[in-house]
Design an enzyme around this catalytic site. Structure first.
Site, mmCIF file in Angstrom:
data_model
loop_
_atom_site.group_PDB
_atom_site.id
_atom_site.type_symbol
_atom_site.label_atom_id
_atom_site.label_comp_id
_atom_site.label_asym_id
_atom_site.label_seq_id
_atom_site.Cartn_x
_atom_site.Cartn_y
_atom_site.Cartn_z
ATOM 1 N N HIS A 14 -5.262 -1.289 -4.709
ATOM 2 C CA HIS A 14 -5.686 -0.193 -3.851
ATOM 3 C C HIS A 14 -6.547 0.739 -4.673
ATOM 4 C CE1 HIS A 14 -2.263 -1.888 -1.653
ATOM 5 N NE2 HIS A 14 -3.055 -1.652 -0.624
ATOM 6 N N ARG A 73 7.403 -11.140 4.973
ATOM 7 C CA ARG A 73 7.025 -10.996 6.377
ATOM 8 C C ARG A 73 7.802 -11.999 7.203
ATOM 9 N NH1 ARG A 73 0.450 -10.101 5.732
ATOM 10 N NH2 ARG A 73 0.672 -8.354 4.283
ATOM 11 N N ASP A 122 -2.803 -7.812 -5.192
ATOM 12 C CA ASP A 122 -3.202 -6.675 -4.386
ATOM 13 C C ASP A 122 -3.798 -5.580 -5.270
ATOM 14 O OD1 ASP A 122 -3.414 -5.378 -2.005
ATOM 15 O OD2 ASP A 122 -1.277 -5.001 -1.743
ATOM 16 N N HIS A 136 -8.363 -1.259 0.452
ATOM 17 C CA HIS A 136 -7.389 -2.321 0.213
ATOM 18 C C HIS A 136 -8.168 -3.552 -0.186
ATOM 19 C CE1 HIS A 136 -4.273 -0.406 2.948
ATOM 20 N NE2 HIS A 136 -5.378 0.159 3.385
ATOM 21 N N CYS A 147 0.787 -1.233 0.000
ATOM 22 C CA CYS A 147 0.000 0.000 0.000
ATOM 23 C C CYS A 147 0.825 1.291 0.000
ATOM 24 C CB CYS A 147 -1.037 0.013 1.106
ATOM 25 S SG CYS A 147 -0.730 -1.064 2.501
ATOM 26 N N GLN A 150 0.980 -10.992 -3.283
ATOM 27 C CA GLN A 150 -0.426 -10.649 -3.141
ATOM 28 C C GLN A 150 -0.972 -10.198 -4.486
ATOM 29 O OE1 GLN A 150 0.091 -7.547 -0.110
ATOM 30 N NE2 GLN A 150 -1.064 -8.855 1.286
ATOM 31 N N LYS A 162 -14.096 -4.107 7.577
ATOM 32 C CA LYS A 162 -13.695 -4.876 6.400
ATOM 33 C C LYS A 162 -14.683 -5.997 6.138
ATOM 34 C CE LYS A 162 -10.643 -7.903 9.044
ATOM 35 N NZ LYS A 162 -9.423 -8.690 9.073
#
Length: 534
Positions: free
Chosen positions: A369, A347, A367, A498, A318, A365, A452
RNA sequence: GCCUCCAUAGCUCAGCUGGUAGAGCGUUCCACUCGUAAUGGAAAGGUCACCGGUUCAAAUCCGGUUGGAGGCUCCA
């Protein structure tokens, strides 16, 4: 196998009913504990509740249980069961309970906690926490009390009902009351079923899950591996695995482009400043890899002559997407902006948490945004949820449900105004309800900055996985002072969404691999030949 | 990270109480060919995870490291 009722105040429950099964298993747990204390004198009792598919009991033992111990425990259980012991309920005062449990320090601790015990640990509710304190005694044929445990009950009338359909499965360490700081007890897991056939079917189910295990299939089908030389939790993809993964990514990419997303690319590492600004270094540092120090120069005496820089592997994408947003002024006409990236993040998962491709230290991911005006939030989230379900269906998944994670009354845990939470939560609720999928509201599970929606999928053998997540976030736009110019020329702050659909591509691949037991649908599996039975 | 267990050929494993390694499957070659993850024959493959210690001698015993399994904890 209905339970006979020896006394009028005993409620009759059939073991084929879910409640009855729980009673059966909890009773089996008592038998196991009795067997353990019979075999290993001085072993102290923790708690012993029923769980899904079985039960466990925690013990403070002189030494850990060996595989041989499990066998002898099982034998001793069989003897106890054959004795046809009765379970006898006794209501006691607190003092009396303490007297009877004088040799059981953990039970005394539970008694000392009183009503708090209910919430103190998983399963503690079966010990105490009812309206009155009860102790259950196992009574043999001669009428003698041979074993007792602080317990809320209920239990089966006779140990005979546990019959032959039980098994001591495995031993494991477990923290007392689930807290890491507490001493670690020895936990024995067992299972119990109404009939032998049920037990057999259960073991067959376990065997089936093992056959489908993506770690096994990954090796057998030559899809991916975790070379020791690279490091644990870091995968490499072999040609066949890469081919399948490529097909998955390709399809998702096409869908994203159709859905109005644009793909961006960002690096794997960044200076510390970025993650300081995003708050990750303050809140997420334990999960990040240690810093890489760059450019520092020292003289012969070790004094720093040039200030260095710390770089971090990114744990999330992000902040980098935000920087793309910030690269130029944005107009309300530009929104929603949808930045997508298959971004690889790192991570520092604790070694014991790693598991195949589903829990790793480096993963990608899918991912995205989304930067939206507040008035676009609900419509955009609706679109995302439809998009997710549509895409997952393309991969053959069918059973979905939603979880709406909200804030609770615990003040201090959440940032943002009451009005914001109210409207954002309501927007997500509208979306969730409108989706027609089963939805559960979970207070207290929201991210600290916003509510979420998580999407759970049930796979071919009934396991549930959390995949997609859609999170509303006004916090990062705030931290990075994101703006757009509104119609009236004023500067406004966008809201960020997200979202990840597969969550992690590696993990999603693993889930599909197990879902299909290695036989991917025709057309996108390269390694099975000829046979069209697939 | 914690507890328990584990680490021998590409895979699954055997190797009892210490005396320099075996099987099945797979692979390669030959033959056969109708061989449904299971046709016959032959061959190749291991400094027994790594480092150190004990011992005349270690795959075997001890310590450490790395990696794995099952749990616990964690997964804002």
């Amino acid at each position: 196998m209905p339970a006979k009722c020896p006394r009028a105040d005993v409620q009759r429950v059939d073991v084929s009913e879910p409640d009855g099964l729980d009673v059966l298993r909890h009773s089996a747990a008592h038998v196991m504990a009795q067997a353990v204390q019979q075999l290993f004198e001085g072993t102290k009792l923790g708690i012993g509740p029923y769980i899904r598919d079985g039960f466990y009991f925690d013990f403070d033992a002189q030494r850990p249980f060996t595989p041989d111990d499990l066998k002898s425990i099982e034998k001793t259980m069989q003897k106890i069961i054959n004795q046809g012991q009765r379970f006898e309920r006794e209501v006691v005062t607190l003092d009396e309970a303490k007297r009877q449990m004088a040799d059981e320090p953990y039970k005394l601790e539970l008694l000392g906690e009183g009503d708090d015990a209910e919430t103190a640990a998983e399963g503690a509710g079966v010990e105490v926490g009812g309206p009155e304190i009860t102790i259950y005694h196992n009574v043999d044929r001669s009428g003698e009390r041979v074993w007792s445990d602080l317990c809320r009950g209920p239990h089966v009338p006779s140990t005979k009902l546990i019959a032959n359909a039980f098994s001591v499965m495995r031993a494991a360490g477990a923290y007392w009351r689930g807290k890491e700081g507490n001493p670690q007890l020895q936990r024995l897991y067992g299972t119990a079923w109404p009939t032998k056939d049920d037990l057999k079917a259960y073991k067959e189910r376990l065997a089936e899950a093992e056959r489908r295990d993506h770690r096994r299939l990954g090796r057998e089908l030559d899809l991916f591996s975790f070379p020791e030389e690279i490091g644990s939790g870091l995968s490499v993809w072999h040609p066949k695995g890469g081919l399948v993964r490529g097909i998955m990514e390709q399809h998702a990419r096409t869908k994203h482009l159709q859905g109005g997303y644009t793909y961006v690319y960002t690096p794997h590492i960044s200076k510390a400043d970025l993650f300081a600004a995003s708050g990750h270094l303050a809140n997420y540092k334990d999960d990040m890899w240690p810093a890489i120090s760059m450019d520092e120069e020292t003289d012969e005496d070790g004094n720093v002559t040039k200030q260095g820089q710390d770089y971090y592997l990114k744990p999330m994408n992000c902040p980098m997407h935000i920087l793309i947003y910030k690269e130029r002024g944005r107009s309300y006409r530009d929104l929603p902006l949808r930045f997508a990236e298959n971004g690889t993040v790192y991570r520092n998962e604790r070694s014991g948490a790693l598991h195949g491709l589903t829990r790793v230290r480096g993963f990608t991911q899918d991912d995205a945004h989304l930067f939206v005006r507040p008035d676009q939030l609900e419509a955009e989230v609706t679109k995302v949820v439809e998009f997710v379900v549509d895409l997952l269906r393309d991969f053959g998944l069918e059973q979905f449900e939603l979880e709406l994670s909200m804030k609770d009354d615990d003040s201090g845990k959440w940032v943002g105004s009451e009005e914001y939470w109210e409207s954002a939560t309501q927007a997500l609720r509208n979306v969730a309800v409108g989706s027609g999928l089963k939805m559960t509201e979970i207070p207290g599970e929201a991210a600290f900055y916003g509510p979420k929606i998580d999407l759970k999928v049930t796979d071919a053998i009934g396991r549930r996985w959390q995949l997609s997540t859609v999170q509303v976030d006004p916090n990062l736009p705030e931290r990075f002072e994101l703006e757009y110019t509104a119609e009236d020329g004023s500067r406004q702050r966008p809201i960020m969404i997200h979202r990840a659909l597969f969550g992690s591509i590696e993990r999603f691949f693993a889930i599909l691999l197990e879902h299909y037991a290695g036989a991917f649908p025709h057309g996108w599996h390269p390694f099975r030949s000829g046979d069209s039975g697939g």
